[in-house]
Enzyme design. Structure first.
Site, PDB file in Angstrom:
ATOM      1  N   ARG A  96      -6.144  -0.580  -3.314  1.00  0.00           N
ATOM      2  CA  ARG A  96      -5.903  -2.133  -3.273  1.00  0.00           C
ATOM      3  C   ARG A  96      -5.567  -2.788  -2.176  1.00  0.00           C
ATOM      4  O   ARG A  96      -5.902  -3.971  -1.698  1.00  0.00           O
ATOM      5  CB  ARG A  96      -5.342  -2.309  -4.549  1.00  0.00           C
ATOM      6  CG  ARG A  96      -6.216  -1.781  -6.058  1.00  0.00           C
ATOM      7  CD  ARG A  96      -5.362  -1.954  -7.093  1.00  0.00           C
ATOM      8  NE  ARG A  96      -4.266  -0.974  -7.365  1.00  0.00           N
ATOM      9  CZ  ARG A  96      -4.311  -0.176  -8.314  1.00  0.00           C
ATOM     10  NH1 ARG A  96      -4.758  -0.433  -9.562  1.00  0.00           N
ATOM     11  NH2 ARG A  96      -3.296   0.643  -8.211  1.00  0.00           N
ATOM     12  N   ILE A  97      -4.267  -2.372  -1.786  1.00  0.00           N
ATOM     13  CA  ILE A  97      -3.674  -3.311  -0.561  1.00  0.00           C
ATOM     14  C   ILE A  97      -4.283  -2.994   0.690  1.00  0.00           C
ATOM     15  O   ILE A  97      -4.762  -4.030   1.455  1.00  0.00           O
ATOM     16  CB  ILE A  97      -2.069  -2.931  -0.532  1.00  0.00           C
ATOM     17  CG1 ILE A  97      -1.511  -3.295  -1.968  1.00  0.00           C
ATOM     18  CG2 ILE A  97      -1.503  -3.550   0.552  1.00  0.00           C
ATOM     19  CD1 ILE A  97       0.008  -2.539  -2.047  1.00  0.00           C
ATOM     20  N   ARG A 100      -8.211   9.553   1.574  1.00  0.00           N
ATOM     21  CA  ARG A 100      -8.386  11.006   1.102  1.00  0.00           C
ATOM     22  C   ARG A 100     -10.022  10.761   0.555  1.00  0.00           C
ATOM     23  O   ARG A 100     -10.514  11.887   0.620  1.00  0.00           O
ATOM     24  CB  ARG A 100      -7.370  11.053  -0.149  1.00  0.00           C
ATOM     25  CG  ARG A 100      -6.258  11.670   0.331  1.00  0.00           C
ATOM     26  CD  ARG A 100      -5.325  11.781  -1.043  1.00  0.00           C
ATOM     27  NE  ARG A 100      -5.246  10.380  -1.807  1.00  0.00           N
ATOM     28  CZ  ARG A 100      -4.497  10.225  -2.749  1.00  0.00           C
ATOM     29  NH1 ARG A 100      -3.693  11.146  -3.350  1.00  0.00           N
ATOM     30  NH2 ARG A 100      -4.415   9.021  -3.337  1.00  0.00           N
ATOM     31  N   ARG A 121       5.693   3.338   2.820  1.00  0.00           N
ATOM     32  CA  ARG A 121       7.156   4.204   2.450  1.00  0.00           C
ATOM     33  C   ARG A 121       7.795   4.776   3.644  1.00  0.00           C
ATOM     34  O   ARG A 121       6.858   4.894   4.598  1.00  0.00           O
ATOM     35  CB  ARG A 121       6.782   5.013   1.434  1.00  0.00           C
ATOM     36  CG  ARG A 121       6.575   4.677  -0.069  1.00  0.00           C
ATOM     37  CD  ARG A 121       7.929   4.178  -0.659  1.00  0.00           C
ATOM     38  NE  ARG A 121       7.892   3.541  -1.923  1.00  0.00           N
ATOM     39  CZ  ARG A 121       7.425   2.505  -2.360  1.00  0.00           C
ATOM     40  NH1 ARG A 121       7.190   1.664  -1.724  1.00  0.00           N
ATOM     41  NH2 ARG A 121       7.407   1.985  -3.602  1.00  0.00           N
ATOM     42  N   GLU A 152      16.136   4.388   3.690  1.00  0.00           N
ATOM     43  CA  GLU A 152      16.608   2.809   3.515  1.00  0.00           C
ATOM     44  C   GLU A 152      17.514   2.491   2.500  1.00  0.00           C
ATOM     45  O   GLU A 152      17.363   3.477   1.508  1.00  0.00           O
ATOM     46  CB  GLU A 152      15.326   1.898   3.331  1.00  0.00           C
ATOM     47  CG  GLU A 152      14.650   2.294   2.142  1.00  0.00           C
ATOM     48  CD  GLU A 152      13.333   1.288   2.264  1.00  0.00           C
ATOM     49  OE1 GLU A 152      12.486   1.455   3.082  1.00  0.00           O
ATOM     50  OE2 GLU A 152      12.965   0.755   1.076  1.00  0.00           O
ATOM     51  N   HIS A 208      12.073  -4.525   3.470  1.00  0.00           N
ATOM     52  CA  HIS A 208      11.191  -4.019   2.462  1.00  0.00           C
ATOM     53  C   HIS A 208      11.101  -5.110   1.465  1.00  0.00           C
ATOM     54  O   HIS A 208      11.537  -5.114   0.304  1.00  0.00           O
ATOM     55  CB  HIS A 208      11.896  -2.683   1.479  1.00  0.00           C
ATOM     56  CG  HIS A 208      11.038  -2.134   0.476  1.00  0.00           C
ATOM     57  ND1 HIS A 208      11.176  -0.860   0.345  1.00  0.00           N
ATOM     58  CD2 HIS A 208       9.767  -2.531  -0.042  1.00  0.00           C
ATOM     59  CE1 HIS A 208      10.230  -0.359  -0.368  1.00  0.00           C
ATOM     60  NE2 HIS A 208       9.333  -1.101  -0.751  1.00  0.00           N
ATOM     61  N   ILE A 209      10.371  -6.092   1.979  1.00  0.00           N
ATOM     62  CA  ILE A 209      10.151  -7.399   1.474  1.00  0.00           C
ATOM     63  C   ILE A 209       8.444  -7.795   1.315  1.00  0.00           C
ATOM     64  O   ILE A 209       8.037  -9.071   0.857  1.00  0.00           O
ATOM     65  CB  ILE A 209      10.714  -8.708   1.930  1.00  0.00           C
ATOM     66  CG1 ILE A 209      10.370  -8.731   3.704  1.00  0.00           C
ATOM     67  CG2 ILE A 209      12.258  -8.484   1.927  1.00  0.00           C
ATOM     68  CD1 ILE A 209      10.687 -10.159   4.109  1.00  0.00           C
TER      69      ILE A 209
HETATM   70  C1  8YV Z   1       9.000  -3.114  -4.514  1.00  0.00           C
HETATM   71  C2  8YV Z   1       7.165  -1.857  -3.191  1.00  0.00           C
HETATM   72  O1  8YV Z   1       9.391  -4.345  -4.460  1.00  0.00           O
HETATM   73  O2  8YV Z   1       5.814  -2.015  -5.149  1.00  0.00           O
HETATM   74  C3  8YV Z   1       5.959  -1.200  -4.625  1.00  0.00           C
HETATM   75  O3  8YV Z   1       5.691  -0.135  -4.288  1.00  0.00           O
HETATM   76  O4  8YV Z   1       7.469  -1.044  -2.477  1.00  0.00           O
HETATM   77  C4  8YV Z   1       7.639  -3.065  -3.682  1.00  0.00           C
HETATM   78  O5  8YV Z   1       6.906  -4.076  -4.005  1.00  0.00           O
HETATM   79  C5  8YV Z   1      10.057  -2.034  -4.238  1.00  0.00           C
HETATM   80  O6  8YV Z   1       9.482  -0.750  -4.542  1.00  0.00           O
HETATM   81  C6  8YV Z   1      11.203  -2.311  -5.328  1.00  0.00           C
HETATM   82  O7  8YV Z   1      10.719  -1.757  -6.682  1.00  0.00           O
END
Ligand code: 8YV
Length: 324
Positions: free
Chosen positions: A156-157, A178, A239, A268, A286-287
């Site tokens: 989706r992203i 994949r 990730r 992290e 991670h924002i």
């Molecule tokens: C979260 C993310 O804010 O949704 C995810 O997988 O990486 C972020 O949107 C983070 O994982 C904290 O839960």
């Protein structure tokens, strides 16, 4: 009697109040950091939990939590869960898909723009008082519009990024995944499926949006970085473990690639020290999903997943099927 749940991290007061209507809640508004042992011990006292993407619910944790029934991750990524182990223990797992797609895709683009156009590097220069006059090559970066973006991971992203790239910036979109998208989705994103190797060799900007698993660990390491163009940028909003951060720091220092934009890191919140010293990298903590409305939507969906499980026997966006 209300069921006992634990919320691993601080949360919106409104979400907390809503959960308190249904549950006896242990909160962590004080943001006390967990060790794995303290988290496991705390979780074992509860039947439900609201977690973030970094709170582990694996076989070892589950063994100590025989009464646990449901865990709602406030994240779309769930590599902190061992879903098969949760299923085996009869624990409902859920995540927060969809509500963060567009905001995260926006951020992927923001990071791409900041990286290609050297925005943070130039801002630091200005703040240091070093800007004395105009120069033709001052912070000249890579072109974004009209260039080729290579998207690794077309969920989706990834598709949100492809739509922005194709329709907003006139970019050529290539992707590797994949499985191939349907012809209809490819047309909507104006995206062409290529091999990973071709993507790395031909993209001006490589965007990583693959979920983390043992199979995707170090999808980008020294060998892959060596295949990329020396003018290319690499953006990671997926990730940390997807990229070998040590190899990336070397590639950036040696200008094997032009620049990188990273929102996620191996280990992290610790960041590889070499990434902190190279100038051609934009680093954010991670924002990618962090707009206020989106974080509220994520918190509400995670809360609804718990409420739904404990009232209806099933979460709204479950990751597994368990007997209630
Ligand atoms: C979260 C993310 O804010 O949704 C995810 O997988 O990486 C972020 O949107 C983070 O994982 C904290 O839960």
């Amino acid at each position: 009697m209300k069921s006992k749940i634990i919320i691993a991290r601080p949360i919106f007061e409104a979400t907390l109040a809503r959960l308190r209507e249904h549950f006896e809640v242990t909160d962590n508004q004080a943001d006390t950091p967990w060790t794995k042992a303290s988290w496991t011990q705390a979780l074992s006292q509860h039947v439900g939990a609201l977690t973030t993407g970094s709170d582990p619910v694996d076989a070892e944790v589950l063994k100590a939590c025989p009464n646990l029934k449901a865990v709602a991750n406030m994240a779309v990524g769930y590599n902190n869960f061992d879903v098969p182990a949760m299923t085996a223990h009869g624990v409902q797992a859920s995540n927060t898909p969809d509500v963060l797609t567009e905001t995260t895709a926006d951020f992927g683009f923001a990071l791409l723009m900041a990286t290609a156009r050297r925005i943070t590097e130039s801002e630091h220069y200005l703040r240091r008082g070093e800007w004395t006059q105009w120069r033709y090559d001052m912070f000249a970066g890579a072109e974004v519009h009209g260039s080729t973006i290579g998207i690794l991971g077309m969920g989706r992203i990834g598709q949100g990024i492809a739509r922005r790239a194709a329709h907003g910036f006139g970019m050529k979109v290539i992707y590797h995944n994949r499985s191939r998208l349907s012809a209809e989705s490819e047309a909507e994103c104006k995206a062409t499926y290529v091999s990973k190797e071709e993507l790395l060799k031909t993209a001006d900007h490589v965007m990583l949006v693959v979920p983390y698993s043992a199979a995707s660990h170090h999808t980008i390491g020294a060998a892959e970085l060596a295949q990329m163009k020396p003018t290319a940028t690499l953006i990671n909003i997926a990730r940390g473990g997807i990229v070998d951060d040590a190899a990336l720091a070397v590639a950036l220092r040696e200008k094997q690639i032009a620049a990188a934009g990273l929102d996620v890191f191996e280990g992290e919140p610790k960041v590889h020290p070499d990434l902190l010293t190279v100038p051609n990298v934009v680093l954010t903590p991670h924002i990618a999903s962090a707009s206020i409305p989106t974080r509220m939507a994520m918190a509400n969906l995670a809360a609804d997943n718990l409420i739904s499980y404990f009232t209806q026997g099933k979460s709204l966006t479950p990751l597994n099927t368990v007997a209630a």
